[in-house]
Design a protein around this motif. Structure first.
Motif, PDB file in Angstrom:
ATOM      1  N   HIS A   1       9.217  -1.669   9.814  1.00 36.38           N
ATOM      2  CA  HIS A   1       8.541  -1.447   8.693  1.00 36.38           C
ATOM      3  C   HIS A   1       7.291  -2.259   8.811  1.00 36.38           C
ATOM      4  O   HIS A   1       6.647  -3.060   9.429  1.00 36.38           O
ATOM      5  CB  HIS A   1       9.003  -2.079   7.662  1.00 36.38           C
TER       6      HIS A   1
ATOM      7  N   PHE B   1       2.927  -2.558   7.785  1.00 27.61           N
ATOM      8  CA  PHE B   1       2.157  -2.409   7.300  1.00 27.61           C
ATOM      9  C   PHE B   1       0.879  -2.809   7.484  1.00 27.61           C
ATOM     10  O   PHE B   1       0.220  -3.751   8.144  1.00 27.61           O
ATOM     11  CB  PHE B   1       2.776  -3.586   5.844  1.00 27.61           C
TER      12      PHE B   1
ATOM     13  N   ARG C   1      -4.439   3.828  10.650  1.00 33.94           N
ATOM     14  CA  ARG C   1      -3.302   4.278   9.856  1.00 33.94           C
ATOM     15  C   ARG C   1      -2.964   5.181   9.495  1.00 33.94           C
ATOM     16  O   ARG C   1      -1.565   5.478  10.191  1.00 33.94           O
ATOM     17  CB  ARG C   1      -3.276   3.659   7.830  1.00 33.94           C
TER      18      ARG C   1
ATOM     19  N   LYS D   1       0.888   6.563  12.197  1.00 32.39           N
ATOM     20  CA  LYS D   1       1.447   7.563  10.534  1.00 32.39           C
ATOM     21  C   LYS D   1       1.385   9.327  12.035  1.00 32.39           C
ATOM     22  O   LYS D   1       2.645   9.230  12.681  1.00 32.39           O
ATOM     23  CB  LYS D   1       1.059   8.107   9.970  1.00 32.39           C
TER      24      LYS D   1
ATOM     25  N   ARG E   1       8.556   3.479   9.595  1.00 36.72           N
ATOM     26  CA  ARG E   1       7.945   3.578   8.167  1.00 36.72           C
ATOM     27  C   ARG E   1       6.367   2.512   8.419  1.00 36.72           C
ATOM     28  O   ARG E   1       6.828   2.176   8.727  1.00 36.72           O
ATOM     29  CB  ARG E   1       8.635   3.476   7.117  1.00 36.72           C
TER      30      ARG E   1
ATOM     31  N   ASN F   1       3.154   2.428   6.353  1.00 31.86           N
ATOM     32  CA  ASN F   1       2.916   1.881   5.080  1.00 31.86           C
ATOM     33  C   ASN F   1       1.282   1.784   5.199  1.00 31.86           C
ATOM     34  O   ASN F   1       0.845   0.502   5.770  1.00 31.86           O
ATOM     35  CB  ASN F   1       3.096   1.735   4.060  1.00 31.86           C
ATOM     36  N   SER F   2       0.354   1.865   4.000  1.00 28.83           N
ATOM     37  CA  SER F   2      -0.747   1.004   3.642  1.00 28.83           C
ATOM     38  C   SER F   2      -0.128   0.016   2.813  1.00 28.83           C
ATOM     39  O   SER F   2       0.885  -0.171   1.815  1.00 28.83           O
ATOM     40  CB  SER F   2      -1.281   1.600   2.581  1.00 28.83           C
ATOM     41  N   ALA F   3      -1.376  -0.787   2.557  1.00 24.52           N
ATOM     42  CA  ALA F   3      -0.916  -1.994   2.172  1.00 24.52           C
ATOM     43  C   ALA F   3      -1.690  -2.873   1.520  1.00 24.52           C
ATOM     44  O   ALA F   3      -3.186  -2.172   2.059  1.00 24.52           O
ATOM     45  CB  ALA F   3      -0.247  -3.125   3.137  1.00 24.52           C
TER      46      ALA F   3
END
Length: 125
Positions: free
Chosen positions: A21, A23, A47, A51, A63, A65-67
């Motif tokens: 994962h 971030f 980001r 992706k 995965r 993700n934006s954080a």
């Protein structure tokens, strides 16, 4: 409440949803903020690229993700990969490619892009 151990089916964590994962900090502060922000340093574009590249590479179980703020703004853009908790500071698409290949494809590290225990914020006064 009892101190007796729970049955094994209740003590085991459920299987993880993802093998990795990622971030990516996409926090944005006002221009001129003393700490800066990852978004102002290009993290959103990185980001999006990460992706797309992960999908192109066929990375399954990953995965991205934006954080919000990951509180390492001065080193931005920043990102962290779990479950290992390894922090990186990619500055370019080439850096993203290096991280994806070394960490998520090969299972190693892109050491030259890692944030380490030497990368600490100055004490708040």
């Amino acid at each position: 409440m009892t101190d007796a151990p729970l049955p094994s089916t209740e003590t085991a964590d459920p299987p993880p949803c993802f093998q990795a994962h990622v971030f990516v900090c996409c926090n944005r502060r006002p221009d001129g903020h003393r700490r800066g922000s990852c978004a102002a340093k290009g993290s959103e574009e990185l980001r999006d690229y990460m992706k797309a590249r992960a999908k192109e590479l066929g990375l399954v179980g990953v995965r991205i993700n934006s954080a919000g703020c990951l509180d390492r703004c001065e080193f931005g853009p920043t990102m962290v990969i779990y479950p290992e908790g390894v922090w990186y500071s990619p500055k370019s698409r080439a850096d993203v490619d290096r991280i994806l290949q070394a960490h998520l494809v090969e299972g190693g590290r892109a050491r030259e892009l890692m944030l380490s225990e030497r990368d600490v914020l100055p004490p708040k006064v």
